[in-house]
Design a protein around this motif. Sequence first.
Motif, PDB file in Angstrom:
ATOM      1  N   SER A  80       0.868  -1.182   0.000  1.00 42.09           N
ATOM      2  CA  SER A  80       0.000   0.000   0.000  1.00 42.09           C
ATOM      3  C   SER A  80       0.900   1.226   0.000  1.00 42.09           C
ATOM      4  O   SER A  80       2.093   1.128   0.296  1.00 42.09           O
ATOM      5  N   PRO A  81       0.350   2.404  -0.322  1.00 39.32           N
ATOM      6  CA  PRO A  81       1.204   3.590  -0.477  1.00 39.32           C
ATOM      7  C   PRO A  81       2.017   3.944   0.763  1.00 39.32           C
ATOM      8  O   PRO A  81       3.106   4.510   0.643  1.00 39.32           O
ATOM      9  N   ASN A  82       1.510   3.630   1.949  1.00 43.06           N
ATOM     10  CA  ASN A  82       2.242   3.950   3.171  1.00 43.06           C
ATOM     11  C   ASN A  82       2.847   2.718   3.832  1.00 43.06           C
ATOM     12  O   ASN A  82       3.038   2.679   5.056  1.00 43.06           O
ATOM     13  N   MET A  83       3.174   1.714   3.006  1.00 41.80           N
ATOM     14  CA  MET A  83       3.900   0.534   3.455  1.00 41.80           C
ATOM     15  C   MET A  83       5.117   0.358   2.544  1.00 41.80           C
ATOM     16  O   MET A  83       5.242  -0.621   1.811  1.00 41.80           O
ATOM     17  N   PRO A  84       6.057   1.320   2.575  1.00 38.78           N
ATOM     18  CA  PRO A  84       7.126   1.322   1.579  1.00 38.78           C
ATOM     19  C   PRO A  84       8.189   0.266   1.774  1.00 38.78           C
ATOM     20  O   PRO A  84       8.933  -0.029   0.841  1.00 38.78           O
ATOM     21  N   SER A  85       8.281  -0.322   2.966  1.00 43.47           N
ATOM     22  CA  SER A  85       9.411  -1.209   3.229  1.00 43.47           C
ATOM     23  C   SER A  85       9.046  -2.256   4.268  1.00 43.47           C
ATOM     24  O   SER A  85       8.046  -2.129   4.994  1.00 43.47           O
ATOM     25  N   LEU A  86       9.897  -3.268   4.366  1.00 40.68           N
ATOM     26  CA  LEU A  86       9.736  -4.257   5.427  1.00 40.68           C
ATOM     27  C   LEU A  86       9.846  -3.590   6.796  1.00 40.68           C
ATOM     28  O   LEU A  86       9.146  -3.975   7.736  1.00 40.68           O
ATOM     29  N   GLU A  87      10.709  -2.592   6.918  1.00 40.79           N
ATOM     30  CA  GLU A  87      10.875  -1.898   8.192  1.00 40.79           C
ATOM     31  C   GLU A  87       9.551  -1.281   8.648  1.00 40.79           C
ATOM     32  O   GLU A  87       9.229  -1.288   9.840  1.00 40.79           O
ATOM     33  N   ARG A 125       1.750   9.570   7.770  1.00 39.56           N
ATOM     34  CA  ARG A 125       1.352   9.237   6.393  1.00 39.56           C
ATOM     35  C   ARG A 125       1.852  10.319   5.436  1.00 39.56           C
ATOM     36  O   ARG A 125       1.760  11.515   5.722  1.00 39.56           O
ATOM     37  N   GLY A 126       2.376   9.884   4.300  1.00 40.18           N
ATOM     38  CA  GLY A 126       2.876  10.819   3.312  1.00 40.18           C
ATOM     39  C   GLY A 126       4.280  11.311   3.588  1.00 40.18           C
ATOM     40  O   GLY A 126       4.792  12.166   2.857  1.00 40.18           O
ATOM     41  N   THR A 127       4.943  10.766   4.618  1.00 42.23           N
ATOM     42  CA  THR A 127       6.346  11.067   4.863  1.00 42.23           C
ATOM     43  C   THR A 127       7.194   9.887   4.398  1.00 42.23           C
ATOM     44  O   THR A 127       6.678   8.872   3.934  1.00 42.23           O
ATOM     45  N   THR A 128       8.496  10.010   4.557  1.00 43.87           N
ATOM     46  CA  THR A 128       9.382   8.907   4.184  1.00 43.87           C
ATOM     47  C   THR A 128       9.380   7.785   5.216  1.00 43.87           C
ATOM     48  O   THR A 128       9.903   6.701   4.939  1.00 43.87           O
ATOM     49  N   MET A 129       8.799   8.035   6.397  1.00 45.69           N
ATOM     50  CA  MET A 129       8.820   7.039   7.471  1.00 45.69           C
ATOM     51  C   MET A 129       7.436   6.863   8.088  1.00 45.69           C
ATOM     52  O   MET A 129       7.240   7.059   9.288  1.00 45.69           O
ATOM     53  N   PRO A 130       6.443   6.471   7.272  1.00 46.81           N
ATOM     54  CA  PRO A 130       5.111   6.261   7.848  1.00 46.81           C
ATOM     55  C   PRO A 130       5.133   5.181   8.917  1.00 46.81           C
ATOM     56  O   PRO A 130       5.847   4.193   8.804  1.00 46.81           O
ATOM     57  N   GLU A 158      13.849  12.466  18.876  1.00 44.97           N
ATOM     58  CA  GLU A 158      12.972  13.571  18.507  1.00 44.97           C
ATOM     59  C   GLU A 158      13.144  13.861  17.021  1.00 44.97           C
ATOM     60  O   GLU A 158      14.247  13.754  16.476  1.00 44.97           O
ATOM     61  N   THR A 159      12.048  14.224  16.376  1.00 42.62           N
ATOM     62  CA  THR A 159      12.127  14.575  14.957  1.00 42.62           C
ATOM     63  C   THR A 159      10.996  15.529  14.597  1.00 42.62           C
ATOM     64  O   THR A 159       9.965  15.574  15.271  1.00 42.62           O
ATOM     65  N   TYR A 160      11.229  16.291  13.555  1.00 41.01           N
ATOM     66  CA  TYR A 160      10.190  17.130  12.964  1.00 41.01           C
ATOM     67  C   TYR A 160       9.762  16.496  11.644  1.00 41.01           C
ATOM     68  O   TYR A 160      10.616  16.012  10.879  1.00 41.01           O
ATOM     69  N   PHE A 161       8.477  16.488  11.378  1.00 36.63           N
ATOM     70  CA  PHE A 161       7.994  15.938  10.110  1.00 36.63           C
ATOM     71  C   PHE A 161       6.708  16.645   9.708  1.00 36.63           C
ATOM     72  O   PHE A 161       6.026  17.268  10.534  1.00 36.63           O
ATOM     73  N   THR A 162       6.397  16.542   8.413  1.00 39.20           N
ATOM     74  CA  THR A 162       5.194  17.170   7.866  1.00 39.20           C
ATOM     75  C   THR A 162       4.368  16.106   7.166  1.00 39.20           C
ATOM     76  O   THR A 162       4.723  15.652   6.067  1.00 39.20           O
ATOM     77  N   PRO A 163       3.283  15.644   7.779  1.00 39.61           N
ATOM     78  CA  PRO A 163       2.454  14.614   7.136  1.00 39.61           C
ATOM     79  C   PRO A 163       1.911  15.101   5.794  1.00 39.61           C
ATOM     80  O   PRO A 163       1.528  16.269   5.649  1.00 39.61           O
ATOM     81  N   GLY A 164       1.872  14.189   4.841  1.00 38.95           N
ATOM     82  CA  GLY A 164       1.319  14.531   3.537  1.00 38.95           C
ATOM     83  C   GLY A 164      -0.149  14.193   3.415  1.00 38.95           C
ATOM     84  O   GLY A 164      -0.842  14.716   2.538  1.00 38.95           O
ATOM     85  N   PHE A 165      -0.637  13.303   4.285  1.00 37.50           N
ATOM     86  CA  PHE A 165      -2.023  12.851   4.224  1.00 37.50           C
ATOM     87  C   PHE A 165      -2.574  12.716   5.626  1.00 37.50           C
ATOM     88  O   PHE A 165      -1.839  12.668   6.604  1.00 37.50           O
ATOM     89  N   SER A 166      -3.871  12.616   5.703  1.00 39.11           N
ATOM     90  CA  SER A 166      -4.593  12.289   6.922  1.00 39.11           C
ATOM     91  C   SER A 166      -4.360  13.344   7.994  1.00 39.11           C
ATOM     92  O   SER A 166      -4.223  14.530   7.699  1.00 39.11           O
ATOM     93  N   ARG A 167      -4.250  12.921   9.235  1.00 40.67           N
ATOM     94  CA  ARG A 167      -4.239  13.853  10.350  1.00 40.67           C
ATOM     95  C   ARG A 167      -3.039  14.801  10.314  1.00 40.67           C
ATOM     96  O   ARG A 167      -1.911  14.376  10.078  1.00 40.67           O
ATOM     97  N   HIS A 168      -3.302  16.076  10.543  1.00 42.67           N
ATOM     98  CA  HIS A 168      -2.273  17.127  10.573  1.00 42.67           C
ATOM     99  C   HIS A 168      -1.531  17.264   9.243  1.00 42.67           C
ATOM    100  O   HIS A 168      -0.364  17.682   9.215  1.00 42.67           O
ATOM    101  N   ALA A 169      -2.187  16.908   8.142  1.00 43.64           N
ATOM    102  CA  ALA A 169      -1.556  17.032   6.817  1.00 43.64           C
ATOM    103  C   ALA A 169      -1.138  18.471   6.580  1.00 43.64           C
ATOM    104  O   ALA A 169      -1.895  19.415   6.805  1.00 43.64           O
ATOM    105  N   GLY A 170       0.111  18.639   6.133  1.00 42.62           N
ATOM    106  CA  GLY A 170       0.631  19.953   5.809  1.00 42.62           C
ATOM    107  C   GLY A 170       1.167  20.733   6.992  1.00 42.62           C
ATOM    108  O   GLY A 170       1.759  21.804   6.807  1.00 42.62           O
ATOM    109  N   GLU A 171       1.012  20.209   8.210  1.00 44.52           N
ATOM    110  CA  GLU A 171       1.540  20.880   9.394  1.00 44.52           C
ATOM    111  C   GLU A 171       2.916  20.305   9.742  1.00 44.52           C
ATOM    112  O   GLU A 171       3.127  19.101   9.653  1.00 44.52           O
TER     113      GLU A 171
END
Length: 409
Positions: A246-253, A273-278, A308-321
């Motif tokens: 699925s789109p947010n299951m990019p790897s075995l990890e 969701r929509g980041t490199t590490m969903p 600690e990390t900063y990220f910007t979700p591309g989809f779903s909750r808090h998308a674009g924040e």
Amino acid sequence: MAGSSATGLATLLPGAAEAAQKGVLTGFDLARRQGFPMLRHGPFGLIANPTSVDATGVHIADILHETAGVPLAAMFGPEHGFRGSAQAGKSEARSRDARTGLPVFDIYAKSGDALTAIFRAAGIGCVVFDIQDVGVRFYTYISTLFDSLVACARLGYEMIVLDRPNPITGLDCAGPVMQPGYESFIGRAAIPIRHGMTVGELARLFNAAFVPALAGRPARLRVVGMQGWSRDMWYDRTGLIWVPPSPNMPSLETAIVYPGTCLFEGTTLSVGRGTTMPFAYLGGPEVDGAAWVAALRRRALPGCVFRETYFTPGFSRHAGETIMGLELIVTDRQAFAPIPTALTMLSDALRLAGKPFWSDGGRTFDLLAGDGDTRAMLERGVAPERIVAGWQPALDRFRARRSGYLLYS
């Protein structure tokens, strides 16, 4: 373990003599090697998605369509669609496949009379299922498998499951076993969150234990087993290529953490969701990420660390924040326990968070967990270890039940 199965079941399990030389061969690989004899008896439909490929990455629909005497007549798309263009909770509309020219029916979240009508309208007498699962109850492809078994039983159609590996091994069962009253499309049957079975094994269990109550009889089920897969095998040891299921299951990890961190879909936090590490990036303005990481570091949970990390979700909750949250990093996948780890993360996040913490009053979390007790105990501050211990009697009963349907040692 190869054994007899429920009434109406035939299982093809080839010998394992070539496994050491060739690596894992999927059910499709074995069916192809045999010349697809089980697919030459009349028009059939294929439930598939982008993971339904051979060892070279060619989609099996294209192979079957081009094989003389194999009457593929229709395709059926689950969540995300047959060709995988849709995001979570969505599917592809009915269409005609550009490559094969065959009709593609949308069966995402279809069940009962609606799914029976689609299969009947497709003009087939057999349904073939070949999709890579990730070994978790709320990953919806196995709900589509369940509903398709019920529809085939009602119609008198044969259902053929071409087996594929459980990517996170077939050893462990973990999490709450779903309780009555919590059935939904993210949980059709009383199995735990992490079931430790392949789709072929699940089909055997579903068909014997659950389908007759809904359809009056089991489906005529045939499972084409794999060659060379064993229960302790992670996907990256199979020699098979990884295609994101699925789109947010990019790897075995991602699949390794998903059984636990997907529970955060029942909260107001983002799962990345929509980041490199969903499902490894988690957070939201409700929780101070630094305080959350500090609390979890004090726990010294096995097989993982937090940063600690900063990220910007591309989809779903808090998308674009832009969110300050955390990253869950698995350092030892053998020691890592995704569901107990996530339960501890939830416990600390709930203590640190503002309210509300649960989305839609907690209903989504309860459906993901498969019970109402887990959330209630978290809210009361019950220690995660005690919650996990409370799951064990039902897990022991499930392990005993599933043992009769396992195909591999």
